[in-house]
Scaffold this motif. Structure first.
Motif, PDB file in Angstrom:
ATOM      1  N   LEU A  45       0.870  -1.164   0.000  1.00 45.34           N
ATOM      2  CA  LEU A  45       0.000   0.000   0.000  1.00 45.34           C
ATOM      3  C   LEU A  45       0.910   1.217   0.000  1.00 45.34           C
ATOM      4  O   LEU A  45       1.832   1.311   0.809  1.00 45.34           O
ATOM      5  CB  LEU A  45      -0.880  -0.020   1.252  1.00 45.34           C
ATOM      6  N   ALA A  46       0.703   2.120  -0.949  1.00 42.41           N
ATOM      7  CA  ALA A  46       1.591   3.276  -1.094  1.00 42.41           C
ATOM      8  C   ALA A  46       0.806   4.575  -0.999  1.00 42.41           C
ATOM      9  O   ALA A  46      -0.347   4.653  -1.452  1.00 42.41           O
ATOM     10  CB  ALA A  46       2.318   3.206  -2.436  1.00 42.41           C
ATOM     11  N   GLU A  47       1.435   5.589  -0.434  1.00 43.90           N
ATOM     12  CA  GLU A  47       0.802   6.903  -0.301  1.00 43.90           C
ATOM     13  C   GLU A  47       0.665   7.605  -1.643  1.00 43.90           C
ATOM     14  O   GLU A  47      -0.255   8.396  -1.840  1.00 43.90           O
ATOM     15  CB  GLU A  47       1.595   7.783   0.652  1.00 43.90           C
ATOM     16  N   GLN A  48       1.599   7.312  -2.556  1.00 41.32           N
ATOM     17  CA  GLN A  48       1.595   7.935  -3.878  1.00 41.32           C
ATOM     18  C   GLN A  48       2.493   7.127  -4.796  1.00 41.32           C
ATOM     19  O   GLN A  48       3.297   6.322  -4.324  1.00 41.32           O
ATOM     20  CB  GLN A  48       2.073   9.374  -3.798  1.00 41.32           C
ATOM     21  N   PRO A  49       2.395   7.336  -6.103  1.00 38.81           N
ATOM     22  CA  PRO A  49       3.281   6.595  -7.016  1.00 38.81           C
ATOM     23  C   PRO A  49       4.714   7.089  -6.878  1.00 38.81           C
ATOM     24  O   PRO A  49       4.959   8.237  -6.503  1.00 38.81           O
ATOM     25  CB  PRO A  49       2.718   6.924  -8.402  1.00 38.81           C
ATOM     26  N   GLU A  50       5.647   6.197  -7.162  1.00 42.47           N
ATOM     27  CA  GLU A  50       7.052   6.581  -7.198  1.00 42.47           C
ATOM     28  C   GLU A  50       7.390   7.069  -8.602  1.00 42.47           C
ATOM     29  O   GLU A  50       6.666   6.788  -9.565  1.00 42.47           O
ATOM     30  CB  GLU A  50       7.930   5.394  -6.803  1.00 42.47           C
ATOM     31  N   SER A  51       8.480   7.781  -8.704  1.00 39.14           N
ATOM     32  CA  SER A  51       8.910   8.295  -9.994  1.00 39.14           C
ATOM     33  C   SER A  51       9.054   7.138 -10.985  1.00 39.14           C
ATOM     34  O   SER A  51       9.671   6.125 -10.680  1.00 39.14           O
ATOM     35  CB  SER A  51      10.242   9.017  -9.842  1.00 39.14           C
ATOM     36  N   GLY A  52       8.462   7.268 -12.154  1.00 43.76           N
ATOM     37  CA  GLY A  52       8.539   6.236 -13.179  1.00 43.76           C
ATOM     38  C   GLY A  52       7.435   5.204 -13.119  1.00 43.76           C
ATOM     39  O   GLY A  52       7.328   4.362 -14.010  1.00 43.76           O
ATOM     40  N   ASP A  53       6.604   5.235 -12.078  1.00 37.98           N
ATOM     41  CA  ASP A  53       5.497   4.283 -11.976  1.00 37.98           C
ATOM     42  C   ASP A  53       4.422   4.588 -13.009  1.00 37.98           C
ATOM     43  O   ASP A  53       4.122   5.754 -13.301  1.00 37.98           O
ATOM     44  CB  ASP A  53       4.839   4.338 -10.591  1.00 37.98           C
ATOM     45  N   GLU A  54       3.835   3.534 -13.558  1.00 37.33           N
ATOM     46  CA  GLU A  54       2.649   3.664 -14.390  1.00 37.33           C
ATOM     47  C   GLU A  54       1.456   3.652 -13.438  1.00 37.33           C
ATOM     48  O   GLU A  54       1.418   2.864 -12.501  1.00 37.33           O
ATOM     49  CB  GLU A  54       2.573   2.481 -15.354  1.00 37.33           C
ATOM     50  N   VAL A  55       0.487   4.531 -13.658  1.00 39.62           N
ATOM     51  CA  VAL A  55      -0.675   4.611 -12.779  1.00 39.62           C
ATOM     52  C   VAL A  55      -1.904   4.119 -13.534  1.00 39.62           C
ATOM     53  O   VAL A  55      -2.207   4.596 -14.621  1.00 39.62           O
ATOM     54  CB  VAL A  55      -0.903   6.049 -12.281  1.00 39.62           C
ATOM     55  N   VAL A  56      -2.590   3.136 -12.940  1.00 33.49           N
ATOM     56  CA  VAL A  56      -3.844   2.622 -13.479  1.00 33.49           C
ATOM     57  C   VAL A  56      -4.932   3.104 -12.538  1.00 33.49           C
ATOM     58  O   VAL A  56      -4.858   2.885 -11.330  1.00 33.49           O
ATOM     59  CB  VAL A  56      -3.835   1.081 -13.546  1.00 33.49           C
ATOM     60  N   LYS A  57      -5.926   3.768 -13.108  1.00 34.53           N
ATOM     61  CA  LYS A  57      -6.995   4.338 -12.291  1.00 34.53           C
ATOM     62  C   LYS A  57      -8.342   3.764 -12.707  1.00 34.53           C
ATOM     63  O   LYS A  57      -8.686   3.768 -13.883  1.00 34.53           O
ATOM     64  CB  LYS A  57      -7.004   5.860 -12.437  1.00 34.53           C
ATOM     65  N   ALA A  58      -9.079   3.260 -11.729  1.00 29.01           N
ATOM     66  CA  ALA A  58     -10.423   2.730 -11.978  1.00 29.01           C
ATOM     67  C   ALA A  58     -11.414   3.887 -12.035  1.00 29.01           C
ATOM     68  O   ALA A  58     -11.118   5.001 -11.594  1.00 29.01           O
ATOM     69  CB  ALA A  58     -10.810   1.758 -10.862  1.00 29.01           C
ATOM     70  N   GLU A  59     -12.594   3.613 -12.562  1.00 25.67           N
ATOM     71  CA  GLU A  59     -13.627   4.643 -12.665  1.00 25.67           C
ATOM     72  C   GLU A  59     -13.982   5.253 -11.321  1.00 25.67           C
ATOM     73  O   GLU A  59     -14.298   6.433 -11.236  1.00 25.67           O
ATOM     74  CB  GLU A  59     -14.883   4.069 -13.326  1.00 25.67           C
ATOM     75  N   ASP A  60     -13.935   4.445 -10.257  1.00 24.32           N
ATOM     76  CA  ASP A  60     -14.295   4.953  -8.932  1.00 24.32           C
ATOM     77  C   ASP A  60     -13.144   5.682  -8.246  1.00 24.32           C
ATOM     78  O   ASP A  60     -13.277   6.131  -7.119  1.00 24.32           O
ATOM     79  CB  ASP A  60     -14.811   3.818  -8.045  1.00 24.32           C
ATOM     80  N   GLY A  61     -11.992   5.792  -8.911  1.00 24.91           N
ATOM     81  CA  GLY A  61     -10.858   6.520  -8.349  1.00 24.91           C
ATOM     82  C   GLY A  61      -9.789   5.645  -7.734  1.00 24.91           C
ATOM     83  O   GLY A  61      -8.719   6.139  -7.384  1.00 24.91           O
ATOM     84  N   ALA A  62     -10.047   4.358  -7.562  1.00 24.11           N
ATOM     85  CA  ALA A  62      -9.029   3.454  -7.015  1.00 24.11           C
ATOM     86  C   ALA A  62      -7.815   3.459  -7.938  1.00 24.11           C
ATOM     87  O   ALA A  62      -7.951   3.499  -9.165  1.00 24.11           O
ATOM     88  CB  ALA A  62      -9.588   2.045  -6.877  1.00 24.11           C
ATOM     89  N   ARG A  63      -6.624   3.426  -7.342  1.00 23.88           N
ATOM     90  CA  ARG A  63      -5.413   3.517  -8.159  1.00 23.88           C
ATOM     91  C   ARG A  63      -4.441   2.372  -7.849  1.00 23.88           C
ATOM     92  O   ARG A  63      -4.320   1.930  -6.711  1.00 23.88           O
ATOM     93  CB  ARG A  63      -4.705   4.847  -7.911  1.00 23.88           C
ATOM     94  N   VAL A  64      -3.754   1.942  -8.912  1.00 26.59           N
ATOM     95  CA  VAL A  64      -2.691   0.948  -8.804  1.00 26.59           C
ATOM     96  C   VAL A  64      -1.448   1.568  -9.430  1.00 26.59           C
ATOM     97  O   VAL A  64      -1.521   2.134 -10.528  1.00 26.59           O
ATOM     98  CB  VAL A  64      -3.053  -0.368  -9.524  1.00 26.59           C
ATOM     99  N   PHE A  65      -0.331   1.478  -8.727  1.00 23.95           N
ATOM    100  CA  PHE A  65       0.939   1.994  -9.209  1.00 23.95           C
ATOM    101  C   PHE A  65       1.803   0.809  -9.629  1.00 23.95           C
ATOM    102  O   PHE A  65       1.945  -0.153  -8.877  1.00 23.95           O
ATOM    103  CB  PHE A  65       1.658   2.790  -8.120  1.00 23.95           C
ATOM    104  N   LEU A  66       2.354   0.890 -10.827  1.00 20.25           N
ATOM    105  CA  LEU A  66       3.136  -0.219 -11.360  1.00 20.25           C
ATOM    106  C   LEU A  66       4.554   0.224 -11.652  1.00 20.25           C
ATOM    107  O   LEU A  66       4.783   1.085 -12.511  1.00 20.25           O
ATOM    108  CB  LEU A  66       2.496  -0.738 -12.656  1.00 20.25           C
ATOM    109  N   GLU A  67       5.512  -0.353 -10.944  1.00 22.49           N
ATOM    110  CA  GLU A  67       6.922  -0.157 -11.246  1.00 22.49           C
ATOM    111  C   GLU A  67       7.131  -0.682 -12.665  1.00 22.49           C
ATOM    112  O   GLU A  67       6.380  -1.538 -13.128  1.00 22.49           O
ATOM    113  CB  GLU A  67       7.742  -0.916 -10.182  1.00 22.49           C
TER     114      GLU A  67
END
Length: 97
Positions: A45-67
């Motif tokens: 669980l991360a507070e925010q994406p790290e530099s270079g992470d790809e961000v996937v955002k769901a319609e409801d606002g949920a986010r996944v950060f991908l190294e």
């Protein structure tokens, strides 16, 4: 690109809200190298994406950060939530249809 099911998005939202990170937080996948088992995906669980992470955002606002390596490994996958034998919900990765 990694896709999220509605159940996974709901679980991510619940986790980030519980941790007080609902505005910027999300789940982060990264690849961890281990001498014995090789490469493995790590989920945190991360507070925010790290530099270079790809961000996937769901319609409801949920986010996944991908190294970067994780984004490559998961590019054709779906993140879902499934119950285990004891009824606990766990994140699961499966192939996209």
């Amino acid at each position: 690109m990694l896709a999220l099911t509605d159940a996974a998005a709901d679980a991510i939202t619940a986790l980030t809200t519980q941790e007080g990170q609902q505005d910027n937080g999300g789940l982060r996948f990264s690849v961890q190298e281990d001498e014995q088992s090789g490469a493995a995906l790590a989920l945190t669980l991360a507070e925010q994406p790290e530099s270079g992470d790809e961000v996937v955002k769901a319609e409801d606002g949920a986010r996944v950060f991908l190294e970067a390596q994780a984004a490559e490994l998961l590019s054709d996958k779906v993140l879902d939530v499934q119950p285990d034998d004891e009824g606990q919900l766990n994140f699961a990765i499966r192939d996209q249809d």
